[in-house]
Design a protein around this motif. Structure first.
Motif, PDB file in Angstrom:
ATOM      1  N   GLU A 400       1.052  -1.150  -0.009  1.00  0.00           N
ATOM      2  CA  GLU A 400      -0.210   0.095  -0.047  1.00  0.00           C
ATOM      3  C   GLU A 400       0.768   1.223  -0.216  1.00  0.00           C
ATOM      4  O   GLU A 400       0.654   2.349  -0.642  1.00  0.00           O
ATOM      5  CB  GLU A 400      -1.033  -0.116   1.227  1.00  0.00           C
ATOM      6  N   THR A 401       1.761   1.344   0.817  1.00  0.00           N
ATOM      7  CA  THR A 401       2.944   2.559   0.786  1.00  0.00           C
ATOM      8  C   THR A 401       3.518   2.541  -0.397  1.00  0.00           C
ATOM      9  O   THR A 401       3.347   3.675  -1.064  1.00  0.00           O
ATOM     10  CB  THR A 401       3.739   2.184   1.933  1.00  0.00           C
ATOM     11  N   TRP A 402       3.793   1.603  -0.798  1.00  0.00           N
ATOM     12  CA  TRP A 402       4.774   1.583  -2.181  1.00  0.00           C
ATOM     13  C   TRP A 402       3.830   2.141  -3.130  1.00  0.00           C
ATOM     14  O   TRP A 402       4.312   3.003  -3.943  1.00  0.00           O
ATOM     15  CB  TRP A 402       5.291   0.284  -2.679  1.00  0.00           C
ATOM     16  N   VAL A 403       2.629   1.480  -3.490  1.00  0.00           N
ATOM     17  CA  VAL A 403       1.908   1.991  -4.663  1.00  0.00           C
ATOM     18  C   VAL A 403       1.500   3.484  -4.448  1.00  0.00           C
ATOM     19  O   VAL A 403       1.261   4.316  -5.532  1.00  0.00           O
ATOM     20  CB  VAL A 403       0.798   0.967  -4.899  1.00  0.00           C
ATOM     21  N   GLU A 404       0.938   3.952  -3.322  1.00  0.00           N
ATOM     22  CA  GLU A 404       0.569   5.329  -3.051  1.00  0.00           C
ATOM     23  C   GLU A 404       1.874   6.341  -3.300  1.00  0.00           C
ATOM     24  O   GLU A 404       1.725   7.335  -4.006  1.00  0.00           O
ATOM     25  CB  GLU A 404       0.284   5.446  -1.688  1.00  0.00           C
ATOM     26  N   ARG A 405       3.003   5.895  -2.890  1.00  0.00           N
ATOM     27  CA  ARG A 405       4.078   6.807  -3.218  1.00  0.00           C
ATOM     28  C   ARG A 405       4.404   6.902  -4.613  1.00  0.00           C
ATOM     29  O   ARG A 405       4.811   7.843  -5.096  1.00  0.00           O
ATOM     30  CB  ARG A 405       5.377   6.241  -2.438  1.00  0.00           C
ATOM     31  N   ALA A 406       4.669   5.493  -5.045  1.00  0.00           N
ATOM     32  CA  ALA A 406       4.854   5.475  -6.670  1.00  0.00           C
ATOM     33  C   ALA A 406       3.843   6.549  -7.372  1.00  0.00           C
ATOM     34  O   ALA A 406       4.247   7.095  -8.571  1.00  0.00           O
ATOM     35  CB  ALA A 406       4.983   4.096  -7.076  1.00  0.00           C
ATOM     36  N   ALA A 407       2.380   6.445  -6.943  1.00  0.00           N
ATOM     37  CA  ALA A 407       1.608   6.777  -8.087  1.00  0.00           C
ATOM     38  C   ALA A 407       1.684   8.570  -7.818  1.00  0.00           C
ATOM     39  O   ALA A 407       1.430   9.338  -8.752  1.00  0.00           O
ATOM     40  CB  ALA A 407       0.224   6.509  -7.254  1.00  0.00           C
ATOM     41  N   GLN A 408       2.187   8.999  -6.616  1.00  0.00           N
ATOM     42  CA  GLN A 408       2.464  10.406  -6.299  1.00  0.00           C
ATOM     43  C   GLN A 408       3.781  11.132  -6.916  1.00  0.00           C
ATOM     44  O   GLN A 408       3.614  12.108  -7.734  1.00  0.00           O
ATOM     45  CB  GLN A 408       2.254  10.663  -5.097  1.00  0.00           C
ATOM     46  N   LEU A 409       4.767  10.196  -6.613  1.00  0.00           N
ATOM     47  CA  LEU A 409       6.207  10.857  -7.053  1.00  0.00           C
ATOM     48  C   LEU A 409       6.738  10.011  -7.743  1.00  0.00           C
ATOM     49  O   LEU A 409       8.235  10.362  -8.187  1.00  0.00           O
ATOM     50  CB  LEU A 409       6.796  10.951  -5.639  1.00  0.00           C
ATOM     51  N   GLY A 410       6.559   8.800  -8.345  1.00  0.00           N
ATOM     52  CA  GLY A 410       7.097   8.146  -9.312  1.00  0.00           C
ATOM     53  C   GLY A 410       7.890   6.886  -8.591  1.00  0.00           C
ATOM     54  O   GLY A 410       7.864   7.126  -7.382  1.00  0.00           O
ATOM     55  N   PRO A 411       8.345   5.896  -9.235  1.00  0.00           N
ATOM     56  CA  PRO A 411       8.895   4.856  -8.551  1.00  0.00           C
ATOM     57  C   PRO A 411      10.504   4.636  -7.878  1.00  0.00           C
ATOM     58  O   PRO A 411      11.016   3.739  -7.517  1.00  0.00           O
ATOM     59  CB  PRO A 411       8.551   3.654  -9.530  1.00  0.00           C
ATOM     60  N   SER A 412      10.930   5.939  -8.162  1.00  0.00           N
ATOM     61  CA  SER A 412      12.448   6.180  -7.842  1.00  0.00           C
ATOM     62  C   SER A 412      12.585   5.833  -6.216  1.00  0.00           C
ATOM     63  O   SER A 412      11.495   5.985  -5.206  1.00  0.00           O
ATOM     64  CB  SER A 412      13.210   7.573  -7.862  1.00  0.00           C
ATOM     65  N   VAL A 413      13.714   5.028  -5.670  1.00  0.00           N
ATOM     66  CA  VAL A 413      13.625   4.415  -4.491  1.00  0.00           C
ATOM     67  C   VAL A 413      13.607   5.506  -3.396  1.00  0.00           C
ATOM     68  O   VAL A 413      12.975   5.398  -2.392  1.00  0.00           O
ATOM     69  CB  VAL A 413      14.808   3.613  -4.310  1.00  0.00           C
ATOM     70  N   SER A 414      14.226   6.615  -3.380  1.00  0.00           N
ATOM     71  CA  SER A 414      14.229   7.619  -2.457  1.00  0.00           C
ATOM     72  C   SER A 414      12.975   8.450  -2.415  1.00  0.00           C
ATOM     73  O   SER A 414      12.623   9.280  -1.529  1.00  0.00           O
ATOM     74  CB  SER A 414      15.575   8.477  -2.665  1.00  0.00           C
TER      75      SER A 414
END
Length: 496
Positions: A400-414
């Motif tokens: 959940e955390t990953w998909v929300e972050r990736a949707a907002q900021l893109g999937p870069s690690v940092s």
């Protein structure tokens, strides 16, 4: 779009404009899309070029093609002195103004063999009409296009000069017989402009200097690179076609190439048979280190599958992907197919098996792809430490955390977007749900297929194809380019 929403299918090959691609992507983010849309063909002409040959091929690829051809030339750049640019434009005007435009569908008295410029597919839309009739500040007509019939779908060729790299003209001119000419002081400047204007489909260089050709080949960002030949002369097996831009989100293998079918099917793992030994001979040093530190955390069967997958990768890499091959062997052309690593984000979902994670990371290491890594399960400390040594940070986060972050900021690690990621290799999880969440990132694709042992399948997650075609003739005689030929045989490195 309503019908597409209701039809059950998983894959679509699309030949349409960017707007429809965008609508389909938002309507059905779950389907695999292979897009072929009208691109922006760019031709760079240097002072060393054969001017007559360059003019002839530009005219053929810009005006003497069917409207909407995805490889149609619409941007021309000339490098060097202003005096030489003026001479070139004069030749281009002279060649273009003598072309015959006619609609043989409605005028049977016209000899089809005498027609050079075909009609548009229909009446020009608002943007196309603007490209045919309006100029932006700083632009001027070198050759004014003229409407030749009452229906508005037949126009004579047009040439406008002084077009800027960020001009609206490049997008508006799709499917109409108008080209934009812009200048550059150096080849490096022209390449930078070319990569900005071009759609990532095809770019062409007109030059006889080997140093210029090698420099251009090394820096050009497109699926198809042509040297001293028409970019519209695509042929199956000889010069396969494709695009690298955001319109083709999944970056499929080139159409007409040997790997076209690889990503059109669904692959499932086949266990195969275990070998009598557990050797790691012949593996890349980084891959061997990864497998060795992972051995204690894997079962015997899992370790053996990872080992055999790495050996399969090594075989595929050494015999196919790491080689730049002349795919035809003609004496008049150098036709090379090569594989370029791209930036990939590896996401291991909470339900991902460690065996699959190690296997995918091993493939990424072998290709030297620029990859980032996020995981939903705790990785063994030794693997974390090894990845850190290789400069790859491991980020532990829930699905959940990953998909929300990736949707907002893109999937870069940092999460700050420092790494331009073009593809996500999803291990486990729900690929459809991830695609829906990331549908706003039009230049990002999700590869969520099953992890297999086959090297020719898994390595493709971190590569994309590039076809290069170089003419080695001039005025009908052989004109070898030994330095270019030697450069093409060298393994490509990650440039983009």
């Amino acid at each position: 779009l309503t019908e597409i929403r209701d039809i059950s299918f998983k894959r679509a090959i699309l030949h349409c404009d960017a707007e429809l691609v965008e609508s389909i992507r938002r309507t059905r983010p779950d389907i695999n899309r292979d897009v072929r849309s009208a691109g922006i063909g760019v031709v760079v002409v240097t002072e060393t070029a054969d001017q007559e040959q360059a003019v002839s091929q530009i005219v053929k690829s810009a005006f003497m093609v069917t409207a909407g051809n995805p490889r149609q030339t619409r941007a021309v750049m000339h490098t060097g002195r202003s005096k030489e640019k003026k001479k070139f434009i004069k030749k281009l005007i002279d060649a273009s103004s003598h072309l015959t435009a006619a609609d043989i569908r409605n005028d049977l008295s016209v000899d089809p063999l005498s027609v050079h410029v075909p009609p548009l597919v229909g009446r020009p839309d608002e943007m196309q009409l603007r490209a045919l009739t309006e100029l932006a500040p700083g632009e001027s007509w070198a050759l004014v296009p003229r409407q030749l019939n009452d229906s508005g779908d037949l126009w004579s060729p047009g040439i406008r000069v002084g077009v800027k790299p960020d001009a609206w003209f490049w997008e508006a001119s799709k499917g109409v017989p108008v080209i934009g000419v812009t200048g550059a002081n150096t080849l490096s400047e022209a390449i930078k402009m070319q990569n900005t204007i071009g759609s990532g489909a095809v770019t062409t260089l007109q030059s006889t200097a080997e140093s210029e050709i090698i420099h251009w080949l090394a820096e050009s960002h497109a699926a198809n690179l042509c040297v001293n030949k028409s970019p519209t002369a695509a042929k199956i097996g000889r010069m396969p076609t494709g695009v690298w831009n955001e319109q083709q989100a999944l970056a499929q293998p080139l159409a007409g190439g040997p790997n076209r079918l690889t990503t059109l099917g669904t692959w499932r793992i086949r266990e195969g048979s275990q070998s009598a030994t557990l050797h790691l001979r012949g593996l890349d040093a980084r891959v061997r280190s990864l497998i060795e530190v992972s051995q204690a955390s894997l079962s015997y069967d899992s370790f053996d599958r990872v080992r055999r997958a790495a050996l399969a990768d090594a075989l595929a890499w050494n015999t196919q992907f790491a080689l730049a091959k002349d795919i035809v062997g003609l004496s008049t052309e150098l036709n090379t197919l090569r594989y370029v690593p791209l930036a990939v984000h590896i996401r291991a979902s909470e339900d991902a098996e460690l065996e699959s994670v190690v296997r995918v990371i091993a493939a990424a290491m072998l290709t030297r792809a620029d990859f980032t890594f996020s995981t939903g399960r705790q990785m063994p400390p030794k693997i974390d430490f090894l990845l850190a040594q290789f400069g790859c940070r491991v980020l532990l986060e829930s699905d959940e955390t990953w998909v929300e972050r990736a949707a907002q900021l893109g999937p870069s690690v940092s999460g700050n977007g420092e790494s331009y990621v073009q593809r996500i290799r999803l291990i486990g999880g729900d690929a459809v749900r991830v695609s829906e969440w990331l549908s706003s990132h039009k230049d990002l694709s999700v590869w969520g297929g099953a992890v297999t042992i086959a090297g020719s399948v898994e390595l493709f997650s971190f590569l994309r194809e590039q076809a290069i075609s170089v003419s080695v003739t001039r005025h009908g005689f052989a004109a070898p380019l030994p330095n270019v030929e030697a450069w093409l045989k060298e393994p490509p490195i990650s440039l983009f």
